[in-house]
Design an enzyme around this catalytic site. Structure first.
Site, PDB file in Angstrom:
ATOM      1  N   CYS A  38      29.661  33.382  37.074  1.00 14.38           N
ATOM      2  CA  CYS A  38      28.417  34.023  36.656  1.00 14.38           C
ATOM      3  C   CYS A  38      28.320  33.985  35.130  1.00 14.38           C
ATOM      4  CB  CYS A  38      28.471  35.460  37.178  1.00 14.38           C
ATOM      5  SG  CYS A  38      27.255  36.593  36.535  1.00 14.38           S
ATOM      6  N   SER A  40      27.989  36.330  33.167  1.00 14.79           N
ATOM      7  CA  SER A  40      28.810  37.394  32.543  1.00 14.79           C
ATOM      8  C   SER A  40      30.233  36.915  32.290  1.00 14.79           C
ATOM      9  CB  SER A  40      28.876  38.635  33.427  1.00 14.79           C
ATOM     10  OG  SER A  40      27.628  38.942  33.946  1.00 14.79           O
ATOM     11  N   HIS A  60      34.148  37.590  39.107  1.00 10.94           N
ATOM     12  CA  HIS A  60      33.793  38.894  39.684  1.00 10.94           C
ATOM     13  C   HIS A  60      32.804  38.686  40.827  1.00 10.94           C
ATOM     14  CE1 HIS A  60      30.873  37.931  36.569  1.00 10.94           C
ATOM     15  NE2 HIS A  60      30.001  38.640  37.268  1.00 10.94           N
ATOM     16  N   CYS A 168      28.057  39.569  42.946  1.00 12.21           N
ATOM     17  CA  CYS A 168      27.304  39.932  41.728  1.00 12.21           C
ATOM     18  C   CYS A 168      25.864  39.446  41.774  1.00 12.21           C
ATOM     19  CB  CYS A 168      28.001  39.405  40.473  1.00 12.21           C
ATOM     20  SG  CYS A 168      27.062  39.686  38.957  1.00 12.21           S
TER      21      CYS A 168
HETATM   22 ZN   LIG Z   1      27.979  38.527  37.364  1.00  5.47          ZN
END
Ligand SMILES: [Zn+2]
Ligand SMILES: [Zn+2]
Length: 366
Positions: A38, A40, A60, A168
């Site tokens: 992702c 992030s 994650h 996520c």
């Molecule tokens: Zn994420």
């Protein structure tokens, strides 16, 4: 076990041997099968994330099988297929006990976000030094030890490479539309930024029954995906394009709901300005800390709402099963989001793809 570790910020991930301890009371050892990568994760690598801390095992968005449970774990058993959720509520603070689980901001959850167990420890180490798993998940690894509150059991028929996305991106996007904005039947929606999360805002808006869904992105490949997932209009953004004008031209007066899914203050402003009087803008992206969002006070005065959104207001034990049910009924598309599948050793290619920005999601098969 082997894990994709970030030893220093601004350097590629290193796939290496990381020590992992057995699960303690209330904890679960998960053998990962798949993990999404992702934006992030990239933000941690680029030292732009408040949850980043080196050394750290990134990832994650994981799904796998329960390998072992610690004392007192009753909700899952070895062999169960599970998704590792973005956060696990503490279950004991005033917010949790009042049912306001998504807003739990107890020490347990704060530690969780920073990759620590409630007592500040971690189950991972590298050459004797503690290693944190990103947001308590660290799913770009063969194994992860997580609190029981962070795992959700799923139906065994669901492919784990699709299920992991509920960790996520899917949960955040669907939740932004359904939990935070509460998009109404027949409404008009604009989604500014159609990456892995934005595409799921599009899906969430479709599931909610929005009549008009405008997708905006700088890449035409993302708009094609958005159309496949339910967008009624694709708007390609070039250097000369004004997103607010484009939206208002298609929906005079402005849309009922606008979502910013990039994390840029200027785009949050554009999302806000593209709503009708009484409309709702949701900032799904995460802007850099300390940056202000320039909003015309007069527009806010016209009964508009600007909402924040952490992870789509997600309650893992409610939202992950709901997402899995939507998928099994064919109402939610997951495979379509996977742009490439990689081995753990090639994990850095997933980060390159994020920088290039063309794929919705890379999934690492572990
Ligand atoms: Zn994420
Ligand atoms: Zn709590």
């Amino acid at each position: 076990m082997r894990a994709a570790g970030l030893e220093k910020f601004h350097t590629p991930l290193v796939v290496e041997e990381v020590e992992i301890e057995e699960p303690r009371a209330g904890e679960v050892l998960v053998r990962l099968a798949a993990s999404g990568v992702c934006r992030s994760d990239l933000h941690v690598q680029e030292e732009r994330s408040p949850v980043g801390h080196v050394p750290m095992v990134l990832g994650h968005e994981g799904a796998g099988f329960v390998e072992q449970v610690g004392p007192g774990v009753g909700g899952v058993a070895p062999g169960d297929p599970v998704v590792i959720a973005l956060y696990g509520p503490c279950g004991t603070c005033d917010d949790c006990r009042a049912g306001d689980i998504a807003d739990c901001w107890s020490q347990t959850r704060q530690n969780n976000a920073l990759g620590l167990m409630p007592d500040g420890s971690t189950r991972l180490s590298l050459r004797g030094q503690p290693v944190r798993p990103m947001v308590g998940s660290g799913s770009l690894a063969e194994y992860s030890v997580v609190r029981e509150a962070q795992v959700v059991k799923i139906h065994p028929e669901i492919p784990l490479e699709a299920a992991c996305l509920a960790g996520c991106g899917v949960t955040t996007g669907i939740g932004a539309a359904l939990n935070i904005a509460r998009v109404e039947l027949g409404s008009s929606v604009a989604v500014l930024g159609c990456g892995g999360v934005g595409l799921n805002v599009v899906q969430g808006a479709r599931i909610a029954g929005a009549r008009r869904i405008l997708a905006l992105d700088t890449q035409s490949s993302k708009l094609d995906l958005a159309a496949n997932l339910g967008a009624t209009d694709g708007i390609l953004i070039g250097p000369e394009t004004d997103p607010v004008e484009e939206i208002q031209r298609r929906v005079p007066g402005g849309v009922d709901y606008a979502f910013e899914v990039i994390g840029r203050p200027q785009v949050v402003r554009q999302a806000f300005e593209s709503t009708r009087a009484g409309g709702t803008a949701v900032m799904v992206g995460s802007p850099p800390a300390g940056e202000s969002i320039p909003i015309d006070g007069r527009l806010l005065f016209s009964d508009r709402r600007l909402l924040g959104c952490t992870g789509g207001g997600n309650i893992p034990q409610r939202d992950v099963p709901r997402i899995m049910d939507l998928y099994r009924r064919g109402e939610l598309k997951l495979e379509e989001l996977i742009g490439q599948r990689l081995e753990l050793d090639d994990v850095n290619r997933a980060f390159e793809a994020l920088v290039e920005g063309e794929l919705a999601r890379s999934v690492v098969q572990i």
